[in-house]
Design a protein around this motif. Structure first.
Motif, PDB file in Angstrom:
ATOM      1  N   PHE A   1      49.445  53.480  34.266  1.00 55.46           N
ATOM      2  CA  PHE A   1      49.407  53.276  32.806  1.00 55.46           C
ATOM      3  C   PHE A   1      51.242  52.404  32.409  1.00 55.46           C
ATOM      4  CE2 PHE A   1      46.598  56.723  34.293  1.00 55.46           C
ATOM      5  CZ  PHE A   1      45.944  56.047  33.420  1.00 55.46           C
ATOM      6  N   ASP A   2      52.101  52.243  33.182  1.00 52.13           N
ATOM      7  CA  ASP A   2      53.018  51.082  32.763  1.00 52.13           C
ATOM      8  C   ASP A   2      52.810  50.558  31.842  1.00 52.13           C
ATOM      9  OD1 ASP A   2      55.855  50.107  33.565  1.00 52.13           O
ATOM     10  OD2 ASP A   2      54.949  48.717  33.173  1.00 52.13           O
ATOM     11  N   TRP A   3      51.335  49.552  31.742  1.00 50.85           N
ATOM     12  CA  TRP A   3      50.569  48.298  30.816  1.00 50.85           C
ATOM     13  C   TRP A   3      50.991  48.774  29.215  1.00 50.85           C
ATOM     14  CZ3 TRP A   3      46.492  49.161  28.989  1.00 50.85           C
ATOM     15  CH2 TRP A   3      45.421  49.756  28.854  1.00 50.85           C
ATOM     16  N   ALA A   4      50.711  49.895  28.944  1.00 46.50           N
ATOM     17  CA  ALA A   4      50.019  50.680  27.899  1.00 46.50           C
ATOM     18  C   ALA A   4      51.351  51.454  27.432  1.00 46.50           C
ATOM     19  CB  ALA A   4      49.638  52.120  28.438  1.00 46.50           C
ATOM     20  N   ILE A   5      52.470  51.664  27.670  1.00 41.47           N
ATOM     21  CA  ILE A   5      53.494  51.993  26.994  1.00 41.47           C
ATOM     22  C   ILE A   5      54.199  50.816  26.141  1.00 41.47           C
ATOM     23  CG2 ILE A   5      56.130  51.953  27.083  1.00 41.47           C
ATOM     24  CD1 ILE A   5      55.883  52.998  30.300  1.00 41.47           C
ATOM     25  N   ASP A   6      54.160  50.920  24.959  1.00 36.48           N
ATOM     26  CA  ASP A   6      54.316  50.973  23.233  1.00 36.48           C
ATOM     27  C   ASP A   6      55.799  51.500  23.309  1.00 36.48           C
ATOM     28  OD1 ASP A   6      54.703  49.055  21.560  1.00 36.48           O
ATOM     29  OD2 ASP A   6      52.453  50.147  20.412  1.00 36.48           O
ATOM     30  N   ASP A   7      56.868  50.696  22.522  1.00 36.36           N
ATOM     31  CA  ASP A   7      58.379  50.143  22.632  1.00 36.36           C
ATOM     32  C   ASP A   7      58.351  50.770  21.318  1.00 36.36           C
ATOM     33  OD1 ASP A   7      58.786  50.430  25.511  1.00 36.36           O
ATOM     34  OD2 ASP A   7      59.607  48.215  24.674  1.00 36.36           O
TER      35      ASP A   7
ATOM     36  N   GLY B   1      32.990  65.170  27.386  1.00 37.30           N
ATOM     37  CA  GLY B   1      34.270  65.119  27.898  1.00 37.30           C
ATOM     38  C   GLY B   1      34.972  63.734  27.402  1.00 37.30           C
ATOM     39  N   GLY B   2      36.064  63.980  27.139  1.00 36.57           N
ATOM     40  CA  GLY B   2      36.663  62.682  26.856  1.00 36.57           C
ATOM     41  C   GLY B   2      38.113  62.470  27.373  1.00 36.57           C
ATOM     42  N   PHE B   3      38.695  61.117  27.350  1.00 35.27           N
ATOM     43  CA  PHE B   3      39.137  60.423  28.425  1.00 35.27           C
ATOM     44  C   PHE B   3      40.318  59.522  27.330  1.00 35.27           C
ATOM     45  CE2 PHE B   3      41.721  57.487  31.338  1.00 35.27           C
ATOM     46  CZ  PHE B   3      42.234  58.250  31.908  1.00 35.27           C
ATOM     47  N   GLU B   4      41.577  59.542  27.045  1.00 28.37           N
ATOM     48  CA  GLU B   4      41.970  58.131  26.255  1.00 28.37           C
ATOM     49  C   GLU B   4      43.539  58.059  26.774  1.00 28.37           C
ATOM     50  OE1 GLU B   4      43.939  58.625  21.886  1.00 28.37           O
ATOM     51  OE2 GLU B   4      42.972  60.269  22.197  1.00 28.37           O
ATOM     52  N   ILE B   5      43.302  56.693  26.917  1.00 25.39           N
ATOM     53  CA  ILE B   5      44.588  55.668  27.372  1.00 25.39           C
ATOM     54  C   ILE B   5      45.423  55.709  25.776  1.00 25.39           C
ATOM     55  CG2 ILE B   5      45.648  54.257  28.702  1.00 25.39           C
ATOM     56  CD1 ILE B   5      42.790  54.596  30.404  1.00 25.39           C
ATOM     57  N   LYS B   6      46.629  55.861  25.180  1.00 22.09           N
ATOM     58  CA  LYS B   6      47.590  56.148  24.367  1.00 22.09           C
ATOM     59  C   LYS B   6      48.757  55.830  24.965  1.00 22.09           C
ATOM     60  CE  LYS B   6      48.447  56.725  19.902  1.00 22.09           C
ATOM     61  NZ  LYS B   6      48.119  57.525  18.751  1.00 22.09           N
ATOM     62  N   GLY B   7      49.545  54.586  25.156  1.00 22.21           N
ATOM     63  CA  GLY B   7      50.850  54.957  25.399  1.00 22.21           C
ATOM     64  C   GLY B   7      50.969  54.859  27.125  1.00 22.21           C
ATOM     65  N   GLY B   8      52.152  55.552  27.545  1.00 22.21           N
ATOM     66  CA  GLY B   8      52.073  55.172  29.567  1.00 22.21           C
ATOM     67  C   GLY B   8      51.197  56.285  29.903  1.00 22.21           C
ATOM     68  N   ASN B   9      50.528  57.177  29.341  1.00 20.19           N
ATOM     69  CA  ASN B   9      49.855  58.343  29.987  1.00 20.19           C
ATOM     70  C   ASN B   9      48.949  58.639  29.058  1.00 20.19           C
ATOM     71  OD1 ASN B   9      52.465  59.475  31.802  1.00 20.19           O
ATOM     72  ND2 ASN B   9      53.096  59.789  29.336  1.00 20.19           N
ATOM     73  N   PRO B  10      47.297  59.470  30.272  1.00 20.89           N
ATOM     74  CA  PRO B  10      46.400  59.945  29.518  1.00 20.89           C
ATOM     75  C   PRO B  10      46.436  61.338  28.883  1.00 20.89           C
ATOM     76  CG  PRO B  10      46.425  60.473  31.607  1.00 20.89           C
ATOM     77  CD  PRO B  10      48.080  59.821  31.443  1.00 20.89           C
ATOM     78  N   LYS B  11      45.034  60.929  27.909  1.00 17.25           N
ATOM     79  CA  LYS B  11      44.921  62.190  27.527  1.00 17.25           C
ATOM     80  C   LYS B  11      43.658  62.556  27.621  1.00 17.25           C
ATOM     81  CE  LYS B  11      44.040  64.259  23.289  1.00 17.25           C
ATOM     82  NZ  LYS B  11      44.092  64.366  21.367  1.00 17.25           N
TER      83      LYS B  11
ATOM     84  N   ILE C   1      54.745  43.955  10.174  1.00 15.22           N
ATOM     85  CA  ILE C   1      54.194  43.532   9.834  1.00 15.22           C
ATOM     86  C   ILE C   1      54.038  42.415  11.040  1.00 15.22           C
ATOM     87  CG2 ILE C   1      54.202  41.326   8.456  1.00 15.22           C
ATOM     88  CD1 ILE C   1      50.878  43.738   9.188  1.00 15.22           C
ATOM     89  N   THR C   2      55.250  42.247  11.793  1.00 15.21           N
ATOM     90  CA  THR C   2      55.835  41.383  13.123  1.00 15.21           C
ATOM     91  C   THR C   2      56.437  41.863  13.820  1.00 15.21           C
ATOM     92  OG1 THR C   2      58.346  41.802  12.623  1.00 15.21           O
ATOM     93  CG2 THR C   2      57.306  39.957  11.210  1.00 15.21           C
ATOM     94  N   THR C   3      55.737  43.407  13.227  1.00 13.46           N
ATOM     95  CA  THR C   3      56.099  44.376  15.078  1.00 13.46           C
ATOM     96  C   THR C   3      54.019  45.035  15.536  1.00 13.46           C
ATOM     97  OG1 THR C   3      58.003  45.606  13.990  1.00 13.46           O
ATOM     98  CG2 THR C   3      56.881  46.777  15.420  1.00 13.46           C
ATOM     99  N   TYR C   4      54.299  44.032  16.713  1.00 12.94           N
ATOM    100  CA  TYR C   4      53.187  44.253  17.493  1.00 12.94           C
ATOM    101  C   TYR C   4      53.123  45.166  18.212  1.00 12.94           C
ATOM    102  CZ  TYR C   4      49.615  43.710  21.372  1.00 12.94           C
ATOM    103  OH  TYR C   4      48.536  43.913  22.098  1.00 12.94           O
ATOM    104  N   LEU C   5      52.273  45.927  17.854  1.00 15.25           N
ATOM    105  CA  LEU C   5      51.596  47.535  18.507  1.00 15.25           C
ATOM    106  C   LEU C   5      50.372  47.561  19.543  1.00 15.25           C
ATOM    107  CD1 LEU C   5      51.822  50.173  15.015  1.00 15.25           C
ATOM    108  CD2 LEU C   5      53.609  49.885  17.033  1.00 15.25           C
TER     109      LEU C   5
END
Length: 431
Positions: free
Chosen positions: A36-42, A310-320, A286-290
């Motif tokens: 999930f490295d692609w989902a990390i948001d600085d 059941g559910g699965f959420e991909i937010k940031g670097g790790n799932p819920k 507004i220029t900050t990209y999330l």
């Protein structure tokens, strides 16, 4: 022989468990980071009133918060403001969510519906202990930090009929208060008067929602549509801080604004599948990209009164990962949810939420639908006997109760066409 097989099986599973348990947790962290490295948001975490992102709990959290395009119970208040006008029943609900670091989120909500007009309201409070210690480890201040919200909802379902279930539009108007306890300065143990008030804040917010319902590839009998599509804009607004500051009030914090799109599908009667796409936005910068995030959910109703979710959420670097059990007894619907939350830390955070909904009836809508069906069936019987005028009369009675009942509208058109054809035939014979 059975004892030997049982012992061998026990040894095999014990060995597997020991080997899995002995795996380095660092390797687990590394694997998750790679996946999930692609989902990390600085840029994550730069907005205020973060409790807006915490679900009340219950059914919506059990489905991984994939709820924008489903919103089929009172949890819609957090996900799609348009859904109060399509709820099946009046609901009064209480929620309790045991979150991280001894924090809690409690809420009470109510929704009802008058025809195609939906109304709702809720109050929620997120709170956690606040304790300050001095350099000697002595406690010098103790209280609670909290974020509380109150909201009013209104929606209307336009053009609702038998085939096309309508276009619902709705809004939530919300107000929030962040309460920061007073604290001490860096040099003494004396609590500074109004120091917490200076960092407290007021928020005014607006949610907007849209929902469409229709049937598509539906192979079972039900009045309920099997496809729902939803769009929503959540937490549009502003904050005010500096209530005890000499410089006066100011707007200097962005809110956790989210634009969401969701779809839910009921391919077979006991199964619901849902998917959400969510795009957070920081309007204060507004220029900050999330980065966007995604939610998946499913519900399976294995008896008339019980369901597994059941559910699965991909937010940031790790799932819920969420799992829930929901059942209904004596017009009370209970939901127990467990979430393994890795969205904010590599250390598994076990969260539990409970909701109880009191189902207060549908204001007679089911009885009206049954009467409409009865008029329609009686009209069909007369139509089959070529008693077209009586069939039209009965179908007109059905339309008095539901003016967009498409089968009756089509039946009247067909019966009138038959009457006109018979009249033309009689006229031609006379000539």
């Amino acid at each position: 022989m059975f004892k030997k097989r049982f012992t061998l099986t026990l040894i095999i599973f014990s060995s597997i468990f020991i080997n899995l348990h002995s795996l380095s947790y660092d390797n687990f962290e590394s694997t998750l980071s790679e996946i999930f490295d692609w989902a990390i948001d600085d840029n994550e975490g730069e907005t205020a009133f973060r409790s807006l992102l915490i679900p009340f709990g219950g059914r919506s959290e059990s489905m991984g918060e994939a709820y924008t395009g489903l919103a089929d119970d009172i949890s819609f208040l957090q996900y799609n403001a348009a859904a109060s006008s399509v709820q099946g029943e009046t609901q009064l609900s209480v929620f309790h969510n045991s979150w991280i670091a001894d924090s809690k989120l409690d809420a009470i909500a109510y929704t009802t519906r008058f025809g195609h007009l939906g109304l709702g309201t809720y109050f929620s409070s997120f709170y956690l202990p606040f304790t300050e210690y001095n350099l000697f480890g002595e406690r010098v201040a103790s209280n609670y930090y909290s974020e509380s919200f109150a909201g009013l909802n209104i929606s209307y379902n336009f053009l609702a009929g038998y085939n096309f279930k309508g276009l619902a539009l709705g809004a939530n108007v919300k107000a929030g208060w962040r309460s920061m306890p007073d604290f001490t300065d860096n040099e003494s143990d004396e609590i500074l008067t109004n120091s917490g008030l200076e960092q407290s804040a007021f928020a005014a917010l607006l949610d907007l929602g849209l929902m469409m319902q229709f049937n598509f590839l539906k192979y079972y009998s039900s009045r309920q549509p099997n496809v729902r599509i939803g769009l929503s804009a959540q937490n549009l607004g502003f904050t005010l801080t500096g209530f005890a500051s000499d410089s006066g009030l100011k707007i200097d914090e962005g809110l956790s604004t989210i634009f969401a799109a969701g779809i839910s599908l009921k391919p077979i009667k006991p199964l619901i599948i849902a998917f959400d796409f969510k795009q957070p936005v920081n309007f204060f910068n507004i220029t900050t990209y999330l980065k966007p995030y995604f939610c998946f959910g499913a519900a399976f109703q294995f008896t008339k009164f019980a369901s597994l979710l059941g559910g699965f959420e991909i937010k940031g670097g790790n799932p819920k990962i969420s799992a829930g059990f929901e059942f209904e007894i004596l017009k009370v619907r209970l939901n127990f949810n467990y979430s393994l939350d890795l969205t904010s830390s590599f250390n598994p955070l076990n969260k539990i939420s409970i909701s109880a909904k009191l189902l207060l009836g549908d204001r007679g809508r089911a009885e009206i639908d049954a009467l409409v069906d009865e008029y329609y069936q009686q009209g069909l019987a007369h139509f089959s006997n070529r008693e077209y005028e009586e069939a039209i009369r009965l179908w007109q009675e059905a339309l008095k109760l539901n003016k967009r009942f498409d089968p009756a509208i089509l039946g009247i058109e067909t019966a009138q066409f038959r009457i006109n054809m018979l009249q033309k035939m009689e006229d031609s014979i006379k000539l």
